[in-house]
Design a protein around this motif. Sequence first.
Motif, PDB file in Angstrom:
ATOM      1  N   THR A  98     -18.608  25.789  98.382  1.00 19.27           N
ATOM      2  CA  THR A  98     -18.609  24.416  98.886  1.00 19.27           C
ATOM      3  C   THR A  98     -17.214  23.963  99.285  1.00 19.27           C
ATOM      4  N   LEU A  99     -16.223  24.251  98.455  1.00 19.85           N
ATOM      5  CA  LEU A  99     -14.852  23.849  98.767  1.00 19.85           C
ATOM      6  C   LEU A  99     -14.320  24.601  99.993  1.00 19.85           C
ATOM      7  N   SER A 100     -14.680  25.871 100.108  1.00 19.24           N
ATOM      8  CA  SER A 100     -14.239  26.663 101.268  1.00 19.24           C
ATOM      9  C   SER A 100     -14.841  26.098 102.552  1.00 19.24           C
ATOM     10  N   GLN A 101     -16.086  25.665 102.489  1.00 20.72           N
ATOM     11  CA  GLN A 101     -16.737  25.087 103.660  1.00 20.72           C
ATOM     12  C   GLN A 101     -16.078  23.783 104.087  1.00 20.72           C
ATOM     13  N   GLN A 102     -15.384  23.144 103.164  1.00 19.80           N
ATOM     14  CA  GLN A 102     -14.667  21.913 103.494  1.00 19.80           C
ATOM     15  C   GLN A 102     -13.253  22.185 103.998  1.00 19.80           C
ATOM     16  N   GLY A 103     -12.919  23.469 104.179  1.00 23.82           N
ATOM     17  CA  GLY A 103     -11.640  23.824 104.783  1.00 23.82           C
ATOM     18  C   GLY A 103     -10.539  24.187 103.815  1.00 23.82           C
ATOM     19  N   PHE A 104     -10.861  24.289 102.519  1.00 27.30           N
ATOM     20  CA  PHE A 104      -9.841  24.644 101.537  1.00 27.30           C
ATOM     21  C   PHE A 104      -9.770  26.159 101.354  1.00 27.30           C
ATOM     22  N   ASN A 105      -8.585  26.629 101.031  1.00 25.54           N
ATOM     23  CA  ASN A 105      -8.377  28.016 100.612  1.00 25.54           C
ATOM     24  C   ASN A 105      -8.464  28.017  99.087  1.00 25.54           C
ATOM     25  N   VAL A 106      -9.562  28.529  98.541  1.00 27.81           N
ATOM     26  CA  VAL A 106      -9.853  28.370  97.120  1.00 27.81           C
ATOM     27  C   VAL A 106      -9.499  29.637  96.351  1.00 27.81           C
ATOM     28  N   ARG A 107      -8.838  29.424  95.223  1.00 32.87           N
ATOM     29  CA  ARG A 107      -8.484  30.525  94.317  1.00 32.87           C
ATOM     30  C   ARG A 107      -8.887  30.122  92.908  1.00 32.87           C
ATOM     31  N   GLU A 108      -9.691  30.966  92.253  1.00 33.14           N
ATOM     32  CA  GLU A 108     -10.024  30.718  90.852  1.00 33.14           C
ATOM     33  C   GLU A 108      -8.834  31.143  89.992  1.00 33.14           C
ATOM     34  N   ALA A 109      -8.214  30.197  89.346  1.00 29.85           N
ATOM     35  CA  ALA A 109      -7.025  30.468  88.544  1.00 29.85           C
ATOM     36  C   ALA A 109      -7.423  30.979  87.163  1.00 29.85           C
ATOM     37  N   ASP A 110      -6.756  32.016  86.723  1.00 26.76           N
ATOM     38  CA  ASP A 110      -7.073  32.644  85.433  1.00 26.76           C
ATOM     39  C   ASP A 110      -6.251  32.007  84.324  1.00 26.76           C
ATOM     40  N   ILE A 111      -6.452  30.719  84.129  1.00 29.66           N
ATOM     41  CA  ILE A 111      -5.756  30.010  83.052  1.00 29.66           C
ATOM     42  C   ILE A 111      -6.790  29.161  82.303  1.00 29.66           C
ATOM     43  N   VAL A 112      -6.403  28.700  81.127  1.00 28.25           N
ATOM     44  CA  VAL A 112      -7.297  27.906  80.298  1.00 28.25           C
ATOM     45  C   VAL A 112      -7.077  26.424  80.599  1.00 28.25           C
ATOM     46  N   MET A 113      -8.165  25.692  80.718  1.00 31.31           N
ATOM     47  CA  MET A 113      -8.066  24.249  80.916  1.00 31.31           C
ATOM     48  C   MET A 113      -7.584  23.604  79.618  1.00 31.31           C
ATOM     49  N   PRO A 114      -6.480  22.899  79.649  1.00 28.53           N
ATOM     50  CA  PRO A 114      -5.950  22.293  78.416  1.00 28.53           C
ATOM     51  C   PRO A 114      -6.931  21.315  77.787  1.00 28.53           C
ATOM     52  N   ASN A 115      -7.014  21.317  76.476  1.00 29.95           N
ATOM     53  CA  ASN A 115      -7.942  20.431  75.780  1.00 29.95           C
ATOM     54  C   ASN A 115      -7.574  18.960  75.920  1.00 29.95           C
ATOM     55  N   HIS A 116      -6.289  18.664  76.170  1.00 30.34           N
ATOM     56  CA  HIS A 116      -5.906  17.264  76.290  1.00 30.34           C
ATOM     57  C   HIS A 116      -6.216  16.707  77.673  1.00 30.34           C
ATOM     58  N   PHE A 117      -6.709  17.540  78.598  1.00 36.40           N
ATOM     59  CA  PHE A 117      -7.111  17.054  79.906  1.00 36.40           C
ATOM     60  C   PHE A 117      -8.487  16.392  79.803  1.00 36.40           C
ATOM     61  N   PRO A 118      -8.732  15.342  80.562  1.00 40.31           N
ATOM     62  CA  PRO A 118     -10.094  14.834  80.664  1.00 40.31           C
ATOM     63  C   PRO A 118     -10.968  15.841  81.409  1.00 40.31           C
ATOM     64  N   SER A 119     -12.247  15.524  81.577  1.00 44.98           N
ATOM     65  CA  SER A 119     -13.196  16.508  82.104  1.00 44.98           C
ATOM     66  C   SER A 119     -12.956  16.873  83.564  1.00 44.98           C
TER      67      SER A 119
END
Length: 227
Positions: free
Chosen positions: A39-60
């Motif tokens: 979906t993001l690629s179809q909107q013109g973005f170059n998408v990369r799945e980053a191999d990092i952990v989402m910090p717990n102090h971040f909201p959803s």
Amino acid sequence: MKAIVYTLLCCFCLSGCATKVHLITQGYSEQERQQFVVTLSQQGFNVREADIVMPNHFPSTVISFHPAHPKPTDIEKLKKFVAANELPQALEMQFGQKRHFYNQGNIGLYLRHPDINLNETLPLYVRSFNCGKQQATLFFSPDHKLELEYDVHRNGDYRLVFKRGFWAFDGSIVTANFKDLAPVRFIQSEAMRDTPMGPREALVYTPIKKDHPIKQLNCPYEVVFVN
């Protein structure tokens, strides 16, 4: 003349090159993640799945970007993507907030599944099994600190080795992050184990990959509940 051409090329790249979106997710299946990418690629973005952990102090839901990002419309497009997927409203974080840094032309998109409970806990420790001489123990502290303890045998002697880091758990997958080492991911499953007191429930943690330079991190781990 060369300077003019170079300047024009730079301006064209800033205004015309596809923005790279670094997608960081927690708790989504591979199929769901791939749909996000499509979906993001179809909107013109170059998408990369980053191999990092989402910090717990971040909201959803978080959109992290440089304050001088050359395409303000990118942020609006991502906010519409979030709304279309019925995700919580995104927190917009600019360069340096919460220690995440994205250069111009790069955006971090953090998505945590609504079913994730950040209060999910892990056992205080688990031990390796079915791993020959590569015996080890992983300790999980309630404040998400992590410690790996294992023996190194050499010339008839042995010494204890300790590696410290942090853990994250999304209810299914445990991610172990150690300083200067690649992260390790374990899938949690339930099992029954025979004990002198009869069958007992156990939790098993199986590494998704078995190519880590520290051999002990290629082992499965378990904890048996004897009570």
